[in-house]
Design a protein around this motif. Structure first.
Motif, PDB file in Angstrom:
ATOM      1  N   THR A  72      36.593  45.560  37.691  1.00 52.33           N
ATOM      2  CA  THR A  72      35.784  45.759  36.491  1.00 52.33           C
ATOM      3  C   THR A  72      34.849  46.949  36.676  1.00 52.33           C
ATOM      4  O   THR A  72      34.482  47.310  37.793  1.00 52.33           O
ATOM      5  CB  THR A  72      34.936  44.516  36.176  1.00 52.33           C
ATOM      6  OG1 THR A  72      34.022  44.275  37.253  1.00 52.33           O
ATOM      7  CG2 THR A  72      35.796  43.290  35.947  1.00 52.33           C
ATOM      8  N   GLN A  73      34.488  47.535  35.543  1.00 54.93           N
ATOM      9  CA  GLN A  73      33.506  48.617  35.533  1.00 54.93           C
ATOM     10  C   GLN A  73      32.588  48.352  34.339  1.00 54.93           C
ATOM     11  O   GLN A  73      33.074  48.180  33.214  1.00 54.93           O
ATOM     12  CB  GLN A  73      34.206  49.972  35.397  1.00 54.93           C
ATOM     13  CG  GLN A  73      33.280  51.148  35.542  1.00 54.93           C
ATOM     14  CD  GLN A  73      34.056  52.454  35.534  1.00 54.93           C
ATOM     15  OE1 GLN A  73      35.048  52.592  34.846  1.00 54.93           O
ATOM     16  NE2 GLN A  73      33.600  53.398  36.325  1.00 54.93           N
ATOM     17  N   ASN A  74      31.318  48.280  34.592  1.00 52.36           N
ATOM     18  CA  ASN A  74      30.337  47.946  33.558  1.00 52.36           C
ATOM     19  C   ASN A  74      30.687  46.621  32.875  1.00 52.36           C
ATOM     20  O   ASN A  74      30.556  46.472  31.664  1.00 52.36           O
ATOM     21  CB  ASN A  74      30.222  49.069  32.528  1.00 52.36           C
ATOM     22  CG  ASN A  74      29.750  50.367  33.148  1.00 52.36           C
ATOM     23  OD1 ASN A  74      28.912  50.358  34.049  1.00 52.36           O
ATOM     24  ND2 ASN A  74      30.294  51.476  32.691  1.00 52.36           N
ATOM     25  N   GLY A  75      31.189  45.660  33.650  1.00 49.79           N
ATOM     26  CA  GLY A  75      31.482  44.339  33.138  1.00 49.79           C
ATOM     27  C   GLY A  75      32.792  44.193  32.393  1.00 49.79           C
ATOM     28  O   GLY A  75      33.120  43.110  31.923  1.00 49.79           O
ATOM     29  N   GLU A  76      33.574  45.265  32.277  1.00 49.68           N
ATOM     30  CA  GLU A  76      34.855  45.218  31.564  1.00 49.68           C
ATOM     31  C   GLU A  76      36.007  45.434  32.541  1.00 49.68           C
ATOM     32  O   GLU A  76      35.917  46.267  33.428  1.00 49.68           O
ATOM     33  CB  GLU A  76      34.923  46.312  30.494  1.00 49.68           C
ATOM     34  CG  GLU A  76      33.934  46.132  29.360  1.00 49.68           C
ATOM     35  CD  GLU A  76      34.095  47.214  28.310  1.00 49.68           C
ATOM     36  OE1 GLU A  76      35.195  47.796  28.194  1.00 49.68           O
ATOM     37  OE2 GLU A  76      33.113  47.477  27.619  1.00 49.68           O
ATOM     38  N   PRO A 105      33.957  43.741  40.929  1.00 47.90           N
ATOM     39  CA  PRO A 105      33.442  44.995  40.380  1.00 47.90           C
ATOM     40  C   PRO A 105      33.932  46.189  41.198  1.00 47.90           C
ATOM     41  O   PRO A 105      34.323  46.052  42.358  1.00 47.90           O
ATOM     42  CB  PRO A 105      31.926  44.836  40.491  1.00 47.90           C
ATOM     43  CG  PRO A 105      31.736  43.866  41.605  1.00 47.90           C
ATOM     44  CD  PRO A 105      32.927  42.944  41.574  1.00 47.90           C
TER      45      PRO A 105
END
Length: 90
Positions: free
Chosen positions: A34-38, A9
């Motif tokens: 990743t950012q916010n799970g993406e 993350p």
């Protein structure tokens, strides 16, 4: 190592930036951030990035050449050499 095992993350990047840069410089595999799970970014060392860019450039040249062949925009090697020799002599 699989790229899927190098996913972190953005908070990890913020907390460990110096360590990550050092590892990449020592040849570690790219890191997916990743950012916010993406997945949002891939970090890799400069040498690997430059090699990737050179490879892409060569592939683009090959694709362009293939399109020219398919379009009939080709000249026999003998004709090309004769044209080059003619320009040198002139």
């Amino acid at each position: 190592m699989k790229l899927s095992q190098r996913v972190k993350p953005i908070s990890y990047l913020k907390a460990h930036a110096a360590e990550i840069v050092r590892e990449l410089g020592e040849g570690a595999e790219p890191l997916v951030i990743t950012q916010n799970g993406e997945a949002k970014a891939v970090l890799q060392d400069v040498d690997s990035y430059e090699q990737t860019q050179e490879t892409l450039a060569l592939l683009k040249i090959l694709a362009l050449g293939q399109r020219q062949v398919e379009a009939g925009k080709v000249v026999a090697a003998g004709e090309a050499m004769a044209a080059i020799r003619g320009k040198r002599a002139g």
